[in-house]
Motif scaffolding. Structure first.
Motif, PDB file in Angstrom:
ATOM      1  N   LEU A   1      36.611  38.753  38.067  1.00  0.00           N
ATOM      2  CA  LEU A   1      37.798  39.387  39.050  1.00  0.00           C
ATOM      3  C   LEU A   1      37.154  41.264  39.641  1.00  0.00           C
ATOM      4  N   ARG A   2      36.981  41.898  38.194  1.00  0.00           N
ATOM      5  CA  ARG A   2      37.087  43.094  38.815  1.00  0.00           C
ATOM      6  C   ARG A   2      35.779  43.230  39.345  1.00  0.00           C
TER       7      ARG A   2
ATOM      8  N   PHE B   1      46.147  38.886  37.768  1.00  0.00           N
ATOM      9  CA  PHE B   1      46.659  39.776  37.002  1.00  0.00           C
ATOM     10  C   PHE B   1      45.279  39.668  36.433  1.00  0.00           C
ATOM     11  N   CYS B   2      44.288  41.124  35.792  1.00  0.00           N
ATOM     12  CA  CYS B   2      43.991  40.650  34.526  1.00  0.00           C
ATOM     13  C   CYS B   2      44.704  40.120  33.273  1.00  0.00           C
ATOM     14  N   LEU B   3      43.865  40.058  32.716  1.00  0.00           N
ATOM     15  CA  LEU B   3      44.525  39.869  31.336  1.00  0.00           C
ATOM     16  C   LEU B   3      43.394  40.122  30.460  1.00  0.00           C
ATOM     17  N   ARG B   4      44.104  40.233  28.996  1.00  0.00           N
ATOM     18  CA  ARG B   4      43.246  41.065  27.483  1.00  0.00           C
ATOM     19  C   ARG B   4      43.486  40.100  26.843  1.00  0.00           C
ATOM     20  N   VAL B   5      43.055  38.663  26.281  1.00  0.00           N
ATOM     21  CA  VAL B   5      43.188  37.912  24.977  1.00  0.00           C
ATOM     22  C   VAL B   5      42.730  38.545  23.809  1.00  0.00           C
ATOM     23  N   PRO B   6      43.098  39.132  22.789  1.00  0.00           N
ATOM     24  CA  PRO B   6      42.150  39.064  21.677  1.00  0.00           C
ATOM     25  C   PRO B   6      41.146  38.485  21.298  1.00  0.00           C
TER      26      PRO B   6
ATOM     27  N   ASP C   1      47.254  39.976  15.694  1.00  0.00           N
ATOM     28  CA  ASP C   1      47.093  41.198  15.306  1.00  0.00           C
ATOM     29  C   ASP C   1      46.764  42.308  16.847  1.00  0.00           C
ATOM     30  N   GLU C   2      46.565  42.061  17.663  1.00  0.00           N
ATOM     31  CA  GLU C   2      46.596  42.903  18.560  1.00  0.00           C
ATOM     32  C   GLU C   2      47.117  42.287  19.624  1.00  0.00           C
ATOM     33  N   PRO C   3      48.055  42.632  20.748  1.00  0.00           N
ATOM     34  CA  PRO C   3      48.651  42.606  21.661  1.00  0.00           C
ATOM     35  C   PRO C   3      47.640  41.835  23.284  1.00  0.00           C
ATOM     36  N   VAL C   4      48.310  40.616  23.834  1.00  0.00           N
ATOM     37  CA  VAL C   4      47.934  40.850  25.135  1.00  0.00           C
ATOM     38  C   VAL C   4      47.679  41.750  26.327  1.00  0.00           C
ATOM     39  N   ARG C   5      47.418  42.091  27.261  1.00  0.00           N
ATOM     40  CA  ARG C   5      47.981  43.041  27.484  1.00  0.00           C
ATOM     41  C   ARG C   5      47.300  42.604  29.349  1.00  0.00           C
ATOM     42  N   ALA C   6      47.399  42.736  30.241  1.00  0.00           N
ATOM     43  CA  ALA C   6      48.344  42.314  31.807  1.00  0.00           C
ATOM     44  C   ALA C   6      47.917  43.496  32.583  1.00  0.00           C
ATOM     45  N   GLU C   7      47.001  43.491  33.651  1.00  0.00           N
ATOM     46  CA  GLU C   7      47.110  44.800  34.306  1.00  0.00           C
ATOM     47  C   GLU C   7      47.143  43.948  35.713  1.00  0.00           C
ATOM     48  N   GLN C   8      47.356  44.673  36.671  1.00  0.00           N
ATOM     49  CA  GLN C   8      47.373  43.846  38.068  1.00  0.00           C
ATOM     50  C   GLN C   8      46.059  44.755  38.660  1.00  0.00           C
ATOM     51  N   ALA C   9      45.060  43.101  38.919  1.00  0.00           N
ATOM     52  CA  ALA C   9      43.593  43.458  39.779  1.00  0.00           C
ATOM     53  C   ALA C   9      43.834  42.993  41.604  1.00  0.00           C
ATOM     54  N   LYS C  10      44.567  42.085  41.734  1.00  0.00           N
ATOM     55  CA  LYS C  10      44.141  42.194  43.486  1.00  0.00           C
ATOM     56  C   LYS C  10      45.875  41.922  44.281  1.00  0.00           C
ATOM     57  N   GLU C  11      46.360  42.165  45.056  1.00  0.00           N
ATOM     58  CA  GLU C  11      47.292  41.655  45.781  1.00  0.00           C
ATOM     59  C   GLU C  11      46.257  40.782  47.185  1.00  0.00           C
ATOM     60  N   ILE C  12      46.918  39.533  47.673  1.00  0.00           N
ATOM     61  CA  ILE C  12      46.145  39.268  48.914  1.00  0.00           C
ATOM     62  C   ILE C  12      47.267  39.371  49.920  1.00  0.00           C
TER      63      ILE C  12
ATOM     64  N   VAL D   1      39.129  29.984  52.063  1.00  0.00           N
ATOM     65  CA  VAL D   1      37.962  30.656  51.096  1.00  0.00           C
ATOM     66  C   VAL D   1      38.088  31.420  50.269  1.00  0.00           C
ATOM     67  N   PHE D   2      38.014  32.952  49.549  1.00  0.00           N
ATOM     68  CA  PHE D   2      37.556  33.634  49.601  1.00  0.00           C
ATOM     69  C   PHE D   2      36.146  33.846  48.339  1.00  0.00           C
ATOM     70  N   THR D   3      35.066  34.912  48.493  1.00  0.00           N
ATOM     71  CA  THR D   3      34.729  34.798  47.499  1.00  0.00           C
ATOM     72  C   THR D   3      35.011  35.946  46.404  1.00  0.00           C
ATOM     73  N   LEU D   4      34.520  35.773  45.191  1.00  0.00           N
ATOM     74  CA  LEU D   4      35.491  36.897  44.190  1.00  0.00           C
ATOM     75  C   LEU D   4      33.639  37.330  43.935  1.00  0.00           C
ATOM     76  N   PRO D   5      34.334  38.735  43.380  1.00  0.00           N
ATOM     77  CA  PRO D   5      34.964  39.828  43.303  1.00  0.00           C
ATOM     78  C   PRO D   5      35.866  40.004  43.914  1.00  0.00           C
ATOM     79  N   LYS D   6      35.374  40.173  45.374  1.00  0.00           N
ATOM     80  CA  LYS D   6      35.353  41.068  46.135  1.00  0.00           C
ATOM     81  C   LYS D   6      36.411  40.564  46.993  1.00  0.00           C
ATOM     82  N   VAL D   7      36.349  38.606  47.151  1.00  0.00           N
ATOM     83  CA  VAL D   7      38.456  38.472  48.102  1.00  0.00           C
ATOM     84  C   VAL D   7      38.150  39.585  49.469  1.00  0.00           C
ATOM     85  N   SER D   8      36.508  38.873  49.784  1.00  0.00           N
ATOM     86  CA  SER D   8      35.961  38.170  51.598  1.00  0.00           C
ATOM     87  C   SER D   8      35.945  36.960  52.087  1.00  0.00           C
ATOM     88  N   SER D   9      37.054  36.595  53.405  1.00  0.00           N
ATOM     89  CA  SER D   9      37.006  35.648  53.532  1.00  0.00           C
ATOM     90  C   SER D   9      35.987  35.041  53.848  1.00  0.00           C
TER      91      SER D   9
END
Length: 959
Positions: free
Chosen positions: A724-725, A746-751, A758-769, A822-830
């Motif tokens: 994704l990134r 959304f990118c997720l960080r799962v411990p 012990d550690e929380p799951v974190r999320a961060e928006q990475a793309k919006e199409i 269909v898009f390519t990842l991670p660039k999200v180009s058509s």
């Protein structure tokens, strides 16, 4: 433009398509819609049900099913099996008679219509002269006796349906043998019942509506006895030895009549009003069954006191001092008793009571103490509470399957252990290749688990979510509030209960992980429950969490229903799936999408306001995202108050008309990639609408205004481990698609497992199409480096799938209502797209990935998209090149509810509701086909009454 050109004909691919794809409607699951008639053959041990739409269905042992359809689509009024034959006669409401046979055809047998006939009277005669009211197939198997409204009884030859006019029994001939002071011409109007003497086939009992009953000698063409009832006649029944018969009447009474060997005027032995002395409803049908120990069974329909219980649908069983009135929640159509069919047997010895009600089939065990119900292996009342959603899970692991069955068996302990009594024929279909579950969510907050592996859709287990919430009804309440000493002794039977305590309890989304046993269900009032399977009863507190989807918005006010109130403290749950956490969405709108990742222990949910992610291991909300557009006012009104402004609708319609008239212009200079990046960054520009290039065979996709209602409605959620990134590191991700054509990633960080708590799951928006045409997004899929869909969570860990290819580049497939892209990842180009080409407004309604195997070899299979459109057709589209492979018409485009209810399986089958109570099963695959195949043993009765048995293999007629 080259990708839109028609490719050349590839004979190899065409042959392969024939080996992979084939459309069949295979079997109908559930309970026939609007049943109208019932028949039973003790000879074949088969039951027949007719419907108001002209269908006729035969059932025997589990898996033995046949279906036929009258061309006229008229209501089936009566069904009669021809004695000792594989034939039956149906009477329709247009007064036509139809002869059906089970015949061998091409190495198999089908239910075929052989002949049809309508009784015609002399010129100028009124319709009542030939309106058939009663049918008696004679034991000679050569003729039918047809009673009519006019009192005439016509004799019709079988199988030709030729009327034998010289054998007609007229009212005038009957009255010649009856004293004039006892009867008049009107006494012989409307034949209510015809019954053959059980010991003498040359005598038949004729019952007329006004109460006159005549024993008619067929050989001498005369009446030998007549019986005068004082009340309007409803029905007749012979006792087994022929010495007595029973008549039942409109006033709620029944009478026993002796039949003497001489011609003396018989007097009734006994006249009984079982629920008198107050006025009672009619007894419309009655059985008198003898037993070895001397106490007979008296079984009848109706007869309840009119004033207090006139609205009840009941069948009473009386044996000595034991009496029960079985109370049904829908109208009783008909019933029959299964008893000894051996002519040499001295007693009836009834074993089961089979009742066809308007909404379900109920079988009562008459052999066991207390007369318990028998659990039906088919004809399940799917709509006992209205179905609100469905979810199919293929190839269930044996351990989970056994645990679900174990939980269900504890629920079914009140059922009789009697084997299913309607056991004609033998199912010879091959054993299902795998164990499949169909889960149905219902309006009353229940989820039912059905065995969908084979022909019979069988209930395994029922889950209720009601215990978590406080409702108006006490869970211990039931409709049978009468005590043991109350009169009449009513007992509620059956499962059909259309009334929901609270419509907010309705189940809207279901997701089951077959590997971990985790189950997520979501409902109408924003409730999301996560459950796990427990083999024992348990009492525990259900943790609560709230997800405020409007937390960053101001000025919004929810106008819909309130959330459900929850119970405080520990709640007791029976064995099975037990909720351990409740996530309550705020506002409490309908949950529109749901996804569960059991390996990461995450559940995602979406409504018309946004979506959220919940960590059900730490029982913590990870994040929420509001998707509301400032104009999404309807999203705040709730499902009960969605009334569009006429002015706004007209304004939007005129805007669309104006746009559709604008001619398309060439796209401005610059590479295609640049414009796709612009799209990926959600920079929607009105000018870009006119710059869209049209293929010659495709209609222009009409862009939708951001002012359209419900643009924030979350249609789909999808978990994926992908790039994704950047292209060097993959990570867990969550994707969401909305009604306004927006895709969020959304990118997720799962411990890791050792630090998971012990550690929380974190999320961060990475793309919006933002899709330029703004059509609703109905599906999201990530393909790995081999262009294969990513496996399900835990599928690789259980060695049931190859590990995904993380070396090659991944691709993102976004399916909107109007195109596949269909898009390519991670660039999200058509990279590729396919637009729907139907000029009549074709839209995608359902899409899933299905695996199709070749019927010629086990070595080849491929993944394709199965797509259902709003026109009711199914398209199969190849992956990853998005080539249309084949198209099949499946559902009528007018059947909106059928299209909305459709669910695909992982292996190219599907189900959709053809009525509130029936699923139609279909197959798109040549390899995976579930259809009835059975053998019916056909005894051949010879003239010396010796019985020989022969087997005919048969397959149920496909609808």
């Amino acid at each position: 433009m080259r990708r839109f050109l028609r490719p050349g004909h590839d004979p190899v691919r065409e042959r392969l398509k024939r080996d992979l794809f084939q459309f069949n409607k295979t079997v109908e699951h559930g309970f026939p819609h609007q049943p109208s008639a019932l028949g039973y053959s003790p000879f074949l041990r088969l039951m027949a049900i007719g419907t108001r739409s002209g269908a006729i269905k035969l059932y025997g042992a589990p898996g033995v099913e046949f279906m036929g359809l009258h061309e006229e689509n008229n209501t089936v009024m009566q069904i009669h099996f021809i004695p000792d034959q594989c034939q039956l006669v149906t009477l329709l409401d247009d007064n036509s008679l139809h002869l059906w046979s089970l015949k061998q055809h091409g190495g198999a047998s089908e239910l075929l219509e052989e002949n049809r006939f309508t009784l015609k009277g002399p010129p100028g005669s009124p319709p009542s002269a030939t309106q058939v009211t009663g049918v008696l197939p004679h034991s000679s198997r050569e003729v039918l006796y047809l009673g009519t409204e006019s009192g005439n009884i016509f004799v019709v030859e079988l199988p030709s349906f030729r009327v034998l006019e010289d054998r007609t029994i007229t009212p005038e001939a009957v009255l010649q043998r009856i004293p004039e002071d006892n009867c008049s011409r009107r006494s012989c109007e409307l034949v209510e019942a015809l019954r053959e003497h059980p010991k003498n086939p040359d005598q038949i009992l004729i019952g007329y509506s006004r109460g006159l009953i005549v024993l008619w000698d067929l050989q001498n063409n005369k009446a030998t006895h007549h019986f005068l009832g004082s009340q309007q006649l409803e029905n007749l029944y012979w006792q087994r030895d022929g010495s007595k018969f029973i008549s039942c009447h409109y006033d709620g009474s029944y009478t026993q009549w002796p039949v003497s060997s001489d011609n003396r005027q018989p007097e009734p032995l006994e006249n009984t009003v079982p629920y008198g002395p107050f006025p009672c409803k009619a007894i419309s049908k009655i059985y008198w069954q003898t037993t070895k120990n001397g106490l007979p069974y008296i079984i009848f329909q109706g007869g309840m006191p009119r004033a207090s219980y006139g609205d009840r649908h009941s069948i009473s069983v009386i044996r000595g001092s034991q009496q029960t009135a079985f109370d049904f929640t829908s109208r009783v159509i008909d019933f029959f008793i299964i008893f000894s069919s051996d002519p040499a047997a001295e007693f009836d010895d009834p074993s089961a009571l089979v009742v066809l009600a308007e909404e379900e089939l109920v079988v009562i065990d008459l052999k066991s103490a207390g007369w318990p119900a028998v659990h039906p292996p088919y004809l399940a009342s799917l709509h006992c509470s209205a179905i609100t959603c469905s979810h199919h899970v293929s190839n269930i692991p044996l351990k989970l399957w056994e645990r679900i069955i174990s939980a269900g068996s504890k629920q079914n302990m009140h059922y009789s252990s009697m084997p299913w009594p309607i056991d004609g024929g033998t199912n010879i279909a091959p054993d299902p290749p795998q164990r499949d579950l169909l889960l149905t969510g219902h309006e009353d907050g229940t989820v039912r688990f059905w065995d969908a592996s084979g022909v019979c859709l069988h209930l395994l287990y029922k889950l209720s979510t009601v215990r978590v919430f406080l409702t108006d009804a006490d869970p211990n309440d039931n409709m049978n509030t009468l005590g043991e000493d109350e009169w009449p002794p009513l007992r509620k039977v059956g499962t059909f209960d259309p009334y929901s305590d609270d419509p907010r309890l309705g189940i809207q989304k279901i997701y089951l992980c077959k590997y971990s046993g985790y189950l997520a269900v979501a409902g109408t009032a924003g409730q999301v429950l996560v459950m796990e399977l427990n083999d024992e009863d348990a009492e525990h507190v259900v943790d609560h969490a709230e997800a405020d989807l409007l937390q960053d918005q101001e000025g919004y006010r929810w106008k819909g229903h309130e959330k459900l109130k929850t119970r405080d403290g520990p709640v007791r749950f029976e064995a099975g799936f037990q909720p351990f956490v409740l996530v309550q969405c705020q506002p409490p709108a309908v949950v529109t999408s749901l996804a569960l990742h059991s390996e990461w222990k995450l559940v995602a949910f979406g409504t018309s306001h946004g979506f959220g992610l919940f960590d059900h291991q730490q029982k913590r909300l990870v994040f929420v995202k509001c998707t509301l557009h400032p104009s999404d006012q309807l999203a705040l009104e709730g499902p009960l108050s969605r009334v569009k402004s006429l002015k706004k609708s007209l304004r939007q319609s005129f805007r669309r008309i104006r746009r559709s008239r604008v001619s398309s212009r060439k796209r401005r200079g610059g590479s295609g990639n640049a414009s796709e990046v612009q799209e990926a960054n959600a920079k929607f520009d009105q000018d870009a609408l006119q710059e869209m290039e049209l293929a010659p065979v495709q209609r222009k996709i009409e862009a939708r205004s951001a002012e359209d209602s419900f643009t924030g409605f979350v249609r789909t959620l999808y978990f994926a481990d992908t790039f994704l990134r950047d292209s060097s590191r993959h990570c867990p991700s969550l994707w969401a698609g909305t009604n306004g054509g927006t895709v969020y990633a959304f990118c997720l960080r799962v411990p890791p497992a050792e630090r998971r708590m012990d550690e929380p799951v974190r999320a961060e928006q990475a793309k919006e199409i933002q899709l330029m045409h703004r059509a609703p997004v109905v599906g999201i899929l990530v393909l790995d480096g081999r262009s294969t869909p990513l496996p399900e969570p835990l599928e690789v860990a259980h060695d049931l799938s190859k590990s995904p290819d993380m070396q090659g580049s991944h691709q993102l497939l976004v399916v909107s209502e109007e195109q596949f892209k269909v898009f390519t990842l991670p660039k999200v180009s058509s990279k590729l797209k396919l637009k729907l080409t139907a000029l009549e407004g074709c839209r995608v309604r359902k899409v899933t990935v299905a695996n199709f195997g070749s019927c010629k070899t086990d070595d080849y299979s491929e993944n394709d998209l199965a797509v259902l459109t709003n026109l009711g057709d199914i398209q199969i589209i190849s992956l990853p090149f998005l080539k249309l492979q084949i198209r099949y018409p499946c559902i009528r485009k007018e059947d909106v509810s059928g299209i909305a209810s459709c669910v695909f399986t992982k292996y190219g089958q599907g189900f959709y509701l053809i009525s509130p109570s029936e699923f139609e099963r279909f197959s798109l695959s040549t390899k995976w086909l579930v259809e009835p195949r059975c053998i019916v043993d056909v005894p051949e009765v010879t003239s010396n009454n010796h019985v020989h048995k022969s087997g005919t293999e048969n397959a149920a007629r496909k609808s």
